[in-house]
Design a protein around this motif. Structure first.
Motif: not given
Length: 621
Positions: A498, A547-548, A550-552, A554-555, A558
């Motif tokens: 991070y 959470n952080q 999961d954001q990676y 998800a990006t 996409r």
């Protein structure tokens, strides 16, 4: 491979001069630096002891030693000129590591023994010039001369050579004046050219003279110093360089013979002739010269020549130490550290000998140091003869047969005298000591081992011209390079923390695997609870990290990439390798942190540890 004495390698241009005389003068210099080793304080001690005890009868030993020295130094120069390697580098390329390490240790012992002579000689010279300074105090002052070499090396090799030649000239002038005043008998001197020994002590002194004249570290040094000359690597120019260096060696070493002969003749004319047969201390020799040369002139001439001899030999000893360490071990340390280590090691025996036994013991210690040099000599000369006699090494510049015969005859004489001395010394030691078993199980096995090693380096090259290529290389044989055009990585792990480096690491991974690979994004929770309880521990840090992560993921999803989040627990140094192995990853990518040295020292570096625990490629971004 590093160049020998890299800081002055090929710094003297020779091909710019059109006339042969000017080119000759451009090549002159290395042998004069070598010659100072042939007139150091150790030579003084052996020559004074030999002249006072046996008159002119050991002059033949000096002449023989000088002829051997000229022959061997010409071989050393030839090796450096033709191969571009010094003797230590040639040994490392030829012999296996265990033999090289043994030869290195012996070379270091020889250099320390030589430096011991310089320490004592310089200390005596300082005491003679400044009587209020004791010899013991002079020993500590000699540490300061270590820094003179650094100053001269910065000025260039020609400045250093000019300084050395000036010192040699001072020594020669001092003894020329003393010989003129002593008026020795020429007829008696000529009788000393007849070989022979009167007793065992004469053999001991003769071995000391040989060791003091044909010094092993000079063979390493000369093969390096000749490489300071830059010339065209063509057959004609190489041949001319060899010829010029032979001339250089002949002039310089005959000058050294004059100095050594002058000391022995002076000792014979003043001491032996007047019944002083046991003069071994240099300072005692100086006092007995006072009636001949006067109370003022005797100490000044003697001390100035002695300091010049010690200082010049100190410089060449330092260079030789650098050469053998770099050549045999491929280790390079700063010259001033190298110089201080050698000098401090030499100071220890000098200090304790003078402290325990007084100034009178310095003469015997000087002679012993030269005997040690002689005992080491065969281990430097034998490899040198093998190298310059080998057509594969020297090509058309291999030494002729008559030189090979003379060289082996010379080393046979040296080794035979050494063996005779060692056997006699051990026999006397066993009969005189109160604990003969200690000698039998310590000193004798060491002597036998050294003799067997000498036989090994002498005999093996005759039957096995070259060791296997794997033994001659510094590194292992490189494998055949195989080129793959396809993308080999299908499971790529990316360690994230991070920080801004995550973007670089992930993008590098995507550029390598494209959309055909699976990406494992790994983050390690390092809290104390995670270290103790592992994945059974739940706290705010774990929740935020997931959470952080999961954001990676998800990006990446996409954008059409197949990515899997993995949360590890505990120490990243062990957790990351375990995750990589469990998921059968074939590439690991990590971002480089920017820790300070202090933080790395306290916390350690994750990357350095991880790379030792994984079996797949590691890419640091």
């Amino acid at each position: 491979m590093r160049k020998s004495l890299e800081e002055v390698h090929q710094t003297v241009q020779t091909h710019r001069h059109s006339s042969s005389i000017r080119r000759l003068f451009a090549f002159l210099g290395p042998a004069y630096m070598i010659s100072v080793g042939y007139m150091d304080p150790g030579n003084w001690a052996t020559d004074i002891a030999g002249g006072s005890a046996f008159g002119y009868s050991l002059i033949w030993v000096l002449v023989m030693s000088n002829l051997i020295a000229i022959l061997l130094q010409s071989h050393s120069a030839r090796l450096g000129i033709v191969t571009g390697k010094d003797l230590a580098q040639a040994g490392r390329d030829y012999y296996p590591p265990i033999v090289n390490f043994f030869l290195y240790v012996l070379a270091e012992i020889a250099i320390i023994a030589c430096d011991l002579a310089e320490v004592i000689g310089m200390a005596i010279g300082i005491h003679l010039l400044f009587p209020k300074i004791s010899i013991l105090e002079g020993v500590f002052i000699t540490v300061l001369d270590s820094f003179l070499l650094l100053f001269l090396m910065n000025k260039g090799i020609r400045k250093l050579e000019a300084f050395i030649i000036s010192l040699v000239g001072i020594i020669a002038i001092c003894f020329l004046i003393q010989i003129f005043l002593a008026k020795p008998a020429v007829v008696e001197i000529s009788k000393g050219l007849v070989p022979g020994f009167t007793n065992e002590y004469a053999l001991y002194i003769a071995i000391g003279i040989i060791g003091a004249t044909v010094m092993p570290h000079n063979l390493y040094l000369h093969s390096s110093l000749v490489q300071t000359r830059s010339f065209r690597r063509e057959h004609f120019d190489i041949r001319k360089a060899i010829r010029f260096n032979v001339i250089d060696s002949s002039i310089a070493l005959n000058l050294a013979l004059f100095v050594n002969a002058a000391i022995l003749i002076l000792s014979s004319a003043v001491f032996f002739k007047n019944g002083f047969y046991q003069i071994t201390e240099i300072q005692e020799a100086h006092r007995l010269l006072q009636p001949l040369l006067g109370d003022y002139l005797a100490p000044k001439l003697f001390a100035i020549a002695l300091i010049a001899a010690g200082q010049s030999s100190t410089i060449t000893g330092t260079l030789a130490g650098q050469i053998v360490m770099e050549g045999y071990l491929n280790i390079r340390i700063r010259p001033w550290i190298r110089r201080l280590i050698t000098r401090l090691i030499a100071i220890v025996p000098a200090f304790f000998t003078i402290w325990l036994f007084g100034d009178s013991a310095t003469g015997n210690l000087l002679i012993l140091s030269q005997v040690v040099l002689s005992l080491q000599l065969g281990f430097a000369v034998v490899p040198l003869i093998h190298f310059v006699s080998d057509v594969r090494t020297m090509g058309s510049f291999v030494i002729p047969l008559w030189q090979q015969i003379l060289s082996w005859l010379a080393v046979s004489i040296i080794v035979s005298l050494n063996i005779k001395f060692v056997v006699g010394f051990l026999a006397e030691l066993i009969t005189s000591t109160s604990n003969p078993l200690f000698v039998s199980f310590t000193i004798i096995p060491i002597c036998i081992f050294c003799f067997l090693m000498l036989l090994h380096i002498t005999a093996v090259p005759f039957f096995k011209k070259q060791y296997q290529a794997s033994k001659k290389r510094i590194h292992r044989q490189a494998p055949v390079l195989k080129i793959h055009n396809d993308v080999p990585y299908k499971h790529i792990a990316v360690a994230i923390d991070y920080s801004p480096s995550d973007t670089k690491a992930i993008n590098k991974a995507l550029s390598i695997g494209n959309k055909q690979a699976t990406y494992y994004l790994i983050h390690i929770v390092e809290s104390m609870g995670a270290i103790v309880y592992g994945d059974q521990f739940f706290d705010k840090e774990r929740e935020d990290d997931m959470n952080q992560l999961d954001q990676y993921i998800a990006t990446l999803h996409r954008e059409g990439f197949n990515a899997i989040p993995i949360l590890g627990f505990g120490d990243p140094k062990t957790a990351i390798p375990e995750i990589v192995e469990k998921n059968s990853c074939d590439l690991l990518i990590m971002g480089q942190h920017k820790h300070s040295f202090l933080k790395d020292l306290i916390l350690g570096t994750v990357i350095e540890s991880v790379r030792h625990h994984i079996k797949i490629p590691l890419l640091i971004v």
